[in-house]
Design an enzyme around this catalytic site. Structure first.
Site, PDB file in Angstrom:
ATOM      1  N   SER A 201       0.852  -1.190   0.000  1.00  0.00           N
ATOM      2  CA  SER A 201       0.000   0.000   0.000  1.00  0.00           C
ATOM      3  C   SER A 201       0.886   1.237   0.000  1.00  0.00           C
ATOM      4  O   SER A 201       1.637   1.478   0.958  1.00  0.00           O
ATOM      5  CB  SER A 201      -0.885   0.019   1.240  1.00  0.00           C
ATOM      6  OG  SER A 201      -1.393   1.328   1.422  1.00  0.00           O
TER       7      SER A 201
ATOM      8  N   HIS B 241      -1.115  -1.308  -4.252  1.00  0.00           N
ATOM      9  CA  HIS B 241      -2.410  -1.028  -3.625  1.00  0.00           C
ATOM     10  C   HIS B 241      -2.490   0.487  -3.429  1.00  0.00           C
ATOM     11  O   HIS B 241      -1.663   1.085  -2.732  1.00  0.00           O
ATOM     12  CB  HIS B 241      -2.503  -1.774  -2.297  1.00  0.00           C
ATOM     13  CG  HIS B 241      -3.806  -1.618  -1.583  1.00  0.00           C
ATOM     14  ND1 HIS B 241      -4.909  -2.377  -1.865  1.00  0.00           N
ATOM     15  CD2 HIS B 241      -4.167  -0.779  -0.578  1.00  0.00           C
ATOM     16  CE1 HIS B 241      -5.907  -2.029  -1.073  1.00  0.00           C
ATOM     17  NE2 HIS B 241      -5.483  -1.062  -0.280  1.00  0.00           N
TER      18      HIS B 241
ATOM     19  N   ASP C 247      -4.613   3.575  -2.197  1.00  0.00           N
ATOM     20  CA  ASP C 247      -5.722   3.923  -1.296  1.00  0.00           C
ATOM     21  C   ASP C 247      -6.282   5.296  -1.632  1.00  0.00           C
ATOM     22  O   ASP C 247      -5.604   6.310  -1.477  1.00  0.00           O
ATOM     23  CB  ASP C 247      -5.240   3.912   0.161  1.00  0.00           C
ATOM     24  CG  ASP C 247      -5.017   2.494   0.666  1.00  0.00           C
ATOM     25  OD1 ASP C 247      -5.975   1.700   0.624  1.00  0.00           O
ATOM     26  OD2 ASP C 247      -3.886   2.181   1.090  1.00  0.00           O
TER      27      ASP C 247
ATOM     28  N   MET D  15      -9.025   8.028  -0.664  1.00  0.00           N
ATOM     29  CA  MET D  15      -9.903   8.433   0.447  1.00  0.00           C
ATOM     30  C   MET D  15     -10.469   9.821   0.173  1.00  0.00           C
ATOM     31  O   MET D  15      -9.737  10.704  -0.282  1.00  0.00           O
ATOM     32  CB  MET D  15      -9.114   8.471   1.751  1.00  0.00           C
ATOM     33  CG  MET D  15      -8.383   7.168   2.066  1.00  0.00           C
ATOM     34  SD  MET D  15      -7.654   7.244   3.706  1.00  0.00           S
ATOM     35  CE  MET D  15      -6.633   5.760   3.683  1.00  0.00           C
TER      36      MET D  15
ATOM     37  N   HIS E 244      -8.164   0.984  -4.099  1.00  0.00           N
ATOM     38  CA  HIS E 244      -9.081   0.742  -2.978  1.00  0.00           C
ATOM     39  C   HIS E 244      -9.851   2.034  -2.741  1.00  0.00           C
ATOM     40  O   HIS E 244      -9.316   2.995  -2.187  1.00  0.00           O
ATOM     41  CB  HIS E 244      -8.253   0.319  -1.760  1.00  0.00           C
ATOM     42  CG  HIS E 244      -9.055   0.098  -0.530  1.00  0.00           C
ATOM     43  ND1 HIS E 244      -8.487  -0.035   0.718  1.00  0.00           N
ATOM     44  CD2 HIS E 244     -10.406  -0.034  -0.338  1.00  0.00           C
ATOM     45  CE1 HIS E 244      -9.447  -0.214   1.619  1.00  0.00           C
ATOM     46  NE2 HIS E 244     -10.610  -0.216   1.015  1.00  0.00           N
TER      47      HIS E 244
ATOM     48  N   MET F 252     -12.073   4.215  -1.035  1.00  0.00           N
ATOM     49  CA  MET F 252     -12.756   4.546   0.221  1.00  0.00           C
ATOM     50  C   MET F 252     -13.464   5.883   0.011  1.00  0.00           C
ATOM     51  O   MET F 252     -13.089   6.928   0.563  1.00  0.00           O
ATOM     52  CB  MET F 252     -11.730   4.595   1.363  1.00  0.00           C
ATOM     53  CG  MET F 252     -11.236   3.204   1.740  1.00  0.00           C
ATOM     54  SD  MET F 252      -9.738   3.225   2.745  1.00  0.00           S
ATOM     55  CE  MET F 252      -8.516   3.283   1.447  1.00  0.00           C
TER      56      MET F 252
ATOM     57  N   MET G 185     -11.518  -6.115   5.091  1.00  0.00           N
ATOM     58  CA  MET G 185     -10.703  -5.178   5.879  1.00  0.00           C
ATOM     59  C   MET G 185     -10.370  -5.793   7.231  1.00  0.00           C
ATOM     60  O   MET G 185     -11.251  -6.285   7.937  1.00  0.00           O
ATOM     61  CB  MET G 185     -11.438  -3.852   6.094  1.00  0.00           C
ATOM     62  CG  MET G 185     -11.576  -2.978   4.850  1.00  0.00           C
ATOM     63  SD  MET G 185     -10.021  -2.561   4.028  1.00  0.00           S
ATOM     64  CE  MET G 185      -9.162  -1.640   5.326  1.00  0.00           C
TER      65      MET G 185
ATOM     66  N   ASP H 226      -6.421  -6.445   4.162  1.00  0.00           N
ATOM     67  CA  ASP H 226      -5.807  -5.118   4.183  1.00  0.00           C
ATOM     68  C   ASP H 226      -5.909  -4.537   5.579  1.00  0.00           C
ATOM     69  O   ASP H 226      -7.011  -4.358   6.108  1.00  0.00           O
ATOM     70  CB  ASP H 226      -6.548  -4.226   3.156  1.00  0.00           C
ATOM     71  CG  ASP H 226      -6.008  -2.807   3.093  1.00  0.00           C
ATOM     72  OD1 ASP H 226      -4.931  -2.526   3.641  1.00  0.00           O
ATOM     73  OD2 ASP H 226      -6.702  -1.964   2.459  1.00  0.00           O
TER      74      ASP H 226
END
Ligand code: DX5
Ligand code: ZN
Length: 245
Positions: free
Chosen positions: A9, A34, A36, A38, A75, A77, A167, A201
């Site tokens: 990540s 990975h 992320d 957000m 990912h 979010m 998660m 994760d």
């Protein structure tokens, strides 16, 4: 189970040197990255969006096949996952993993959300596939694994996810403690779906990988454990080689 995949990540990378950090991590043996994403709404933190993803894409060779080396595992979010599908495809995302809770949330059904952005997990998976990406669906610790049967057992291949993300921390931040309480979800998924890509994760590292691999996880995300390591290459191979029982 399908082959083991290590996806560091980049949340724990040096954001001022992101292109080089990504290139280096792949050179150190990572299979995927990975990424992320957000939005400060679905989770109480902000990262970056399509322009940054597009720029780091040029530092990592595109995968030559589905699930290949260099896959950008995004990912998401974010509260409105449908809204960003085309932008992330354009930026170079290969696997678009949205949260079940967002596709079903009150946010997605709020009056501000226009009807074309309202969606169900099945419709969203179909939409991601129609836009040329692999589709993942993620669940937070508070979400029961049972909510996934509907998509996994869909009679339409286009509505079935290519990966499920369980998660093992509350999404939002790197460096949190691994929640072993989530592993029964992985076990149940593996029992029902021997060939499914199951990603874990949060809090994964040398001290927790064995339990996750034993439970049946095959896609291993690790942020702080890889980027904080003296020898990241060694950690990456250790994470990949943990034998499932
Ligand atoms: C947390 C993110 C994770 C995070 C994991 O919301 O989804 O990908 O980077 O970090 P570690 O491996 O440090 O727990
Ligand atoms: Zn993540």
């Amino acid at each position: 189970a399908p082959k083991a995949i290590v996806a560091p990540s980049i949340l724990s990378a040096d954001f001022a040197n992101l292109g080089e950090e990504c290139r280096k991590t792949i050179a150190q043996g990572a299979d995927w990255l990975h990424v992320d994403i957000m939005d400060g709404h679905f989770v109480p933190n902000l990262t970056f969006g399509p322009p940054v993803v597009g720029m780091i894409r040029s530092h990592v060779d595109k995968p030559t096949e589905n699930y290949g080396k260099g896959t950008f595992d995004c990912h998401m979010m974010i509260a409105e996952p449908k809204k960003w599908v085309k932008n992330f495809k354009k930026a170079g995302c290969d696997l678009y993993c949205f949260h079940y809770e967002a596709a079903n949330s009150s946010a997605a059904e709020s009056p501000e959300t226009t009807s074309e952005l309202r969606t169900s997990p099945r419709e969203l998976i179909r939409y991601i596939h129609d836009n040329g990406m692999l589709a993942g669906i993620a669940i937070k610790p508070a979400t029961k694994v049972d909510v996934l049967w509907d998509v996994l057992d869909s009679p339409h291949a286009k509505e079935r996810p290519d990966m499920v993300l369980v998660m093992t921390v509350e999404p939002g931040f790197g460096g949190q403690k691994f929640m072993a309480s989530e592993l029964p979800k992985v076990q149940e998924l593996r029992k029902r779906y021997p060939d499914l890509n199951i990603e874990v994760d949060g809090g994964l590292g040398p001290g927790t990988i064995d339990q996750a691999a034993d439970a049946g996880a095959n896609v291993i995300v690790a942020g702080s454990a890889v980027f904080g390591a003296k020898d990241p290459a060694e950690v990456i191979s250790l994470l990949r080689e943990a034998p499932p029982d």
